[in-house]
Write a protein that holds these residues in place. Structure first.
Motif, short mmCIF file in Angstrom:
data_model
loop_
_atom_site.label_atom_id
_atom_site.label_comp_id
_atom_site.label_asym_id
_atom_site.label_seq_id
_atom_site.Cartn_x
_atom_site.Cartn_y
_atom_site.Cartn_z
N ALA A 87 0.83 -1.23 -0.08
CA ALA A 87 -0.08 -0.11 -0.08
C ALA A 87 0.86 1.26 0.07
O ALA A 87 2.03 1.32 0.48
N VAL A 88 0.26 2.29 -0.57
CA VAL A 88 1.05 3.67 -0.46
C VAL A 88 0.19 4.51 0.45
O VAL A 88 -0.82 4.66 0.08
N ILE B 24 -3.38 -2.82 -2.20
CA ILE B 24 -3.11 -4.09 -3.05
C ILE B 24 -3.20 -5.24 -2.20
O ILE B 24 -2.09 -5.28 -1.24
N VAL B 25 -3.81 -6.29 -2.31
CA VAL B 25 -3.77 -7.67 -1.53
C VAL B 25 -3.97 -8.62 -2.63
O VAL B 25 -5.03 -8.81 -3.27
N GLN C 119 2.14 -2.81 -8.45
CA GLN C 119 0.85 -2.55 -8.91
C GLN C 119 0.24 -1.34 -7.67
O GLN C 119 -0.39 -0.39 -8.01
N ALA C 120 0.93 -1.45 -6.64
CA ALA C 120 0.51 -0.49 -5.37
C ALA C 120 0.93 1.07 -6.08
O ALA C 120 0.46 1.88 -5.67
N LEU C 121 2.16 0.98 -6.27
CA LEU C 121 2.83 2.11 -6.87
C LEU C 121 2.23 2.77 -8.04
O LEU C 121 1.86 4.01 -8.25
N ALA C 122 1.77 1.89 -8.90
CA ALA C 122 1.15 2.32 -10.33
C ALA C 122 -0.09 2.89 -9.88
O ALA C 122 -0.53 4.02 -10.58
#
Length: 334
Positions: free
Chosen positions: A17-18, A28-29, A61-64
């Motif tokens: 997560a961000v 995201i999990v 994916q979390a960063l994106a």
């Protein structure tokens, strides 16, 4: 201004997560429920192998999703205990490598502290002090929170956690894994007074759910040849009766803790906090006692990295950074 990446791999969910300026930008999990379903529970070796497989793409994916680059990160927060050793090691190793490679501070986070303060992520976070009930597959405890990071464990389970009892009873009833959601779904159509399963309370605020689980086992065994017919007609009733026993114990202890501490605010957190009967009973208790009740959003009841990033941000703001020698602690206490 701060931007943190949180990483959580304490059990079988790979999460990242961000958190930017206290607000969750992405969470995201990647669940492994389908992988472990055939075994009726988490297989540690399979969990750690799949963390290795998914950790990099989950972080990416979390960063994106947050539209954040690695250059924008100020720190990396990661769970280092408690949990499964192999699973914890994957997340901590990845976080250490990322932090070292980018020259970022590393913040170690206690998984239980993540759950404890996950209600801060709700639209209306709780004011301190409060009593928190943490209920998950691995932990069941009552905690008095006087202030952030000033908390005291009042009691905890001495054997099975509530979530573990749900999973084991679901296995006895052939409802699959994870068991909590399945029992909750069936119980919605059942009669909780169908069978009187025991409510066990130990000294002070400690819990025990192994006897309840065993009681269900003996109840099903004693049905003998009638078992299939009884479950065919009363599966929902059995689920509702078992669930009510768990809820009565949890809410009874919570009520006693409120009386003992004199707080006016309560929270529940952890995977079992998603249980509909428990949520309803806690709201009823709050209405009867004039209490303020706070629950994390449903997505933050289960293991997630948003809560890890949140606690990491709180710790980092206080100047707490971990050394490069930070190690996993599978039995880390709250």
């Amino acid at each position: 201004m701060s931007c943190l990446l949180g990483i959580e791999t304490s059990c079988d969910d790979t999460a990242a997560a961000v958190l930017r300026d206290g607000a969750v930008q992405s969470s995201i999990v990647s669940s492994q429920h389908d992988i472990h379903a055939d075994y009726g529970g988490v297989v540690p070796e399979l969990a750690s192998r799949n963390h290795q497989r998914y950790i990099a793409p989950v972080v990416q994916q979390a960063l994106a999703e947050a539209e954040v680059s690695l250059d924008a990160l100020d720190a990396v927060a990661v769970t280092h205990g408690p949990g499964l050793p192999g699973s914890l090691l994957v997340g901590l190793s990845y976080a250490k490598a990322l932090a070292a490679g980018r020259g970022l501070p590393l913040v170690g986070v206690n998984h239980l502290a993540g759950h404890l303060y996950s209600t801060d992520l709700a639209p209306e976070p709780p004011q301190r002090p409060y009593v928190a009930l943490i209920v998950s597959g691995g932990h069941t405890m009552l905690v008095h929170v006087a202030d952030t990071f000033t908390h005291r464990v009042l009691g905890q389970t001495r054997d099975d956690a509530a979530g573990e009892a749900f999973d084991k009873v679901a296995q006895l009833l052939d409802l699959g894994y994870p068991g909590g959601p399945a029992i909750d779904t069936h119980a919605a159509a059942g009669d909780p007074s169908f069978h009187d399963f025991p409510r066990t309370r130990l000294d002070a605020f400690d819990f025990s759910f192994s006897g309840l689980k065993t009681s269900v086992l003996y109840y099903l065994r004693d049905l003998g040849a009638e078992r299939a017919a009884v479950l065919d007609a009363h599966l929902a009733d059995v689920c509702a009766s078992f669930q009510q026993a768990v809820v009565d114990v949890l809410v009874g202890a919570l009520a006693d803790a409120v009386a003992a501490t004199g707080v006016s605010t309560i929270t529940i957190a952890g995977g079992v906090a998603a249980n509909s009967a428990l949520r309803a009973a806690v709201h009823t208790l709050a209405a009867q006692r004039g209490l303020s009740v706070h629950l994390p959003p449903m997505d933050y009841c289960m293991d997630n990295a948003a809560m890890i990033a949140h606690v990491g941000a709180l710790r980092w703001a206080r100047g707490t950074a971990a050394p490069a020698t930070l190690d996993i602690d599978p039995r880390l206490a709250l």
